[in-house]
Design a protein around this motif. Structure first.
Motif: not given
Length: 247
Positions: A167-192
């Protein structure tokens, strides 16, 4: 020697620890005791607890307005100038002063929702007439297009649970593992959203939002990121020691 005893009223700015009053006219003929009684109406500070100072333009410091006998001491005995600042300090202990900042004890009026929706001169009524926001008849289609665009982004980037990411490209370079993909109703704003378990404690949660658990990880290792900010690839865990020379 009286400086302004025969002069006309003087316009000054009255300030206190809690407020800045508008410009006020004071009479040079007033005694300091009279002046303090009038200042109580402006500042709420009782005369016996007032400490007055006069602040003149281009003055090196404040001038104390005080004396042994405040009944015989007059405003004209001090160098008042037009638009000078007359400051009223409150000498009472903090516990004895009224708190003009804390409004928690003030009963607040809340208009019932049904009554508000029935009014015609509100922002809500204007939005209804203009068909804006949730009153837009095309909003469901727009939301669907937004979600579909995010889904296309997920597919094109190869975002899937278990994939390594950055996340953040080469400049920020925060690495990790994807654990969830989908909607999050508790966060304002529609989408995934893409839930990421970060390698380092750079997140804001433990995979939960507002008490709902979407995935599990250590505290401050979880993040929810929009798909367009997530890069999928062979991103190994960074080792801060790998570039150090042997000792």
């Amino acid at each position: 020697m009286s400086i302004l005893r025969a002069a006309s009223d003087v316009v000054v700015r009255v300030s206190s620890d809690n407020s800045l009053a508008p410009e006020r006219r004071i009479s040079p003929s007033w005694s300091i005791a009279q002046l303090k009684s009038k200042l109580e109406l402006m500042t709420g500070v009782p005369p016996s607890f007032q400490r007055l100072t006069l602040r003149l333009p281009h003055s090196s410091g404040p001038i104390a307005i005080e004396g042994v006998d405040e009944e015989s001491l007059h405003v004209a005995d001090f160098p008042f100038q037009p638009y000078a600042e007359l400051h009223v300090a409150d000498t009472r202990p903090l516990s004895a002063r009224p708190n003009f900042v804390d409004v928690s004890a003030i009963e607040k009026y809340t208009m019932p929702g049904e009554q508000y929706e029935g009014l015609q001169d509100t922002v809500l009524a204007w939005k209804k007439r203009q068909q804006l926001g949730r009153f837009d008849p095309n909003k469901p289609d727009l939301i669907q297009l937004k979600v579909q665009k995010m889904q296309d982004e997920i597919d094109s980037r190869g975002i899937a649970v278990g994939r390594r990411c950055r996340v953040g490209g080469a400049e920020l370079d925060r690495r990790g593992t994807v654990r969830y993909v989908g909607p999050v109703q508790e966060i304002p704003g529609e989408g995934l959203w893409v839930g990421i378990e970060n390698d380092e404690p750079v997140g804001k949660n433990d995979g939960s939002v507002s008490g709902k658990q979407y995935f599990t990880c250590k505290p401050k290792h979880g993040s929810f990121i929009r798909p367009d900010r997530v890069d999928i690839g062979d991103y190994p865990v960074l080792n801060d020691l790998e570039d150090m020379e042997e000792i």
